[in-house]
Design an enzyme around this catalytic site. Structure first.
Site, PDB file in Angstrom:
ATOM      1  N   VAL A  66      20.385 -22.743  -8.959  1.00  0.00           N
ATOM      2  CA  VAL A  66      18.950 -22.226  -8.895  1.00  0.00           C
ATOM      3  C   VAL A  66      18.683 -21.226  -7.772  1.00  0.00           C
ATOM      4  CG1 VAL A  66      16.247 -22.809  -8.992  1.00  0.00           C
ATOM      5  CG2 VAL A  66      18.052 -24.432 -10.342  1.00  0.00           C
ATOM      6  N   PRO A  67      19.006 -20.036  -7.886  1.00  0.00           N
ATOM      7  CA  PRO A  67      19.575 -19.106  -6.858  1.00  0.00           C
ATOM      8  C   PRO A  67      18.242 -18.689  -5.800  1.00  0.00           C
ATOM      9  CG  PRO A  67      19.295 -17.913  -8.711  1.00  0.00           C
ATOM     10  CD  PRO A  67      19.292 -19.367  -8.957  1.00  0.00           C
ATOM     11  N   CYS A  68      17.546 -19.642  -5.136  1.00  0.00           N
ATOM     12  CA  CYS A  68      16.589 -19.326  -4.446  1.00  0.00           C
ATOM     13  C   CYS A  68      16.897 -18.455  -3.271  1.00  0.00           C
ATOM     14  CB  CYS A  68      15.848 -20.496  -3.759  1.00  0.00           C
ATOM     15  SG  CYS A  68      17.013 -21.845  -2.753  1.00  0.00           S
ATOM     16  N   HIS A  69      18.121 -18.150  -3.032  1.00  0.00           N
ATOM     17  CA  HIS A  69      18.686 -17.229  -1.801  1.00  0.00           C
ATOM     18  C   HIS A  69      18.317 -15.963  -2.374  1.00  0.00           C
ATOM     19  CE1 HIS A  69      22.086 -17.506  -4.736  1.00  0.00           C
ATOM     20  NE2 HIS A  69      22.248 -16.271  -4.328  1.00  0.00           N
ATOM     21  N   ARG A  70      17.915 -15.446  -3.455  1.00  0.00           N
ATOM     22  CA  ARG A  70      17.642 -14.327  -4.139  1.00  0.00           C
ATOM     23  C   ARG A  70      16.158 -13.706  -3.772  1.00  0.00           C
ATOM     24  NH1 ARG A  70      21.120 -15.167  -9.577  1.00  0.00           N
ATOM     25  NH2 ARG A  70      23.163 -15.219  -8.461  1.00  0.00           N
TER      26      ARG A  70
END
Length: 169
Positions: A137-141
């Site tokens: 769940v790419p919260c880094h994006r």
């Protein structure tokens, strides 16, 4: 109540150890840039916690991470994730976050709009902060409105590396 076994694996990455904790059916319940699976337990909703078992690999999950690191940035998209938030918006926001494409980061404002609540910028930020399944769940994006990195549970150097890896992809 019967205890659930959770399987974990730690994978070497260019930015340090990455550990994944998966439930009995292989869905990721937590993941992060730490060498210690126990560090991830507190991120998992109490109803999804269990006894940790270290494994050498987790089949499709391990392959997806290896493929992602090798440049197949979509490899992590099909990995099942199981998180419990206690709220409909948070669960929906995590699903929406999985649709943000590698190399195309969004701002918190843009993320709130994608989640259907443009004024809920703080709630969108909270969804990132409470996300237990880093990378999948790419919260880094998600970036600040001015385009700067903002925060990241696993450190800004890791976030910067992930975004750079996805730009090069």
């Amino acid at each position: 109540m019967q205890s659930t076994n959770l399987d974990s694996v730690t994978i070497d990455t260019p930015t340090g150890p990455f550990t994944v904790v998966a439930g009995p059916h292989g869905a990721v319940r937590a993941a992060g840039f730490t060498p210690e699976p126990a560090n991830l337990l507190s991120l998992i909703h109490p109803s999804l916690r269990g006894e940790l078992r270290q494994r050498a690999e987790l089949g499709p999950v391990t392959r997806a991470v290896a493929d992602y690191l090798a440049g197949d940035l979509a490899a992590i998209d099909t990995v099942a994730v199981e998180q419990h938030s206690g709220g409909a918006f948070m669960s929906h926001a995590w699903e929406v976050l999985r649709e943000v494409k590698p190399g195309e980061p969004v701002t918190y404002t843009g993320y709130a709009a994608l989640a259907g609540r443009p004024a809920a910028i703080r709630a969108a930020a909270a969804a990132c902060a409470r996300n237990a399944a880093a990378l999948f769940v790419p919260c880094h994006r998600v970036l600040r409105t001015d385009g700067t990195l903002g925060g990241y549970r696993w450190g800004l150097p890791v976030k910067q590396w992930l975004l750079g890896h996805e730009r090069r992809g």
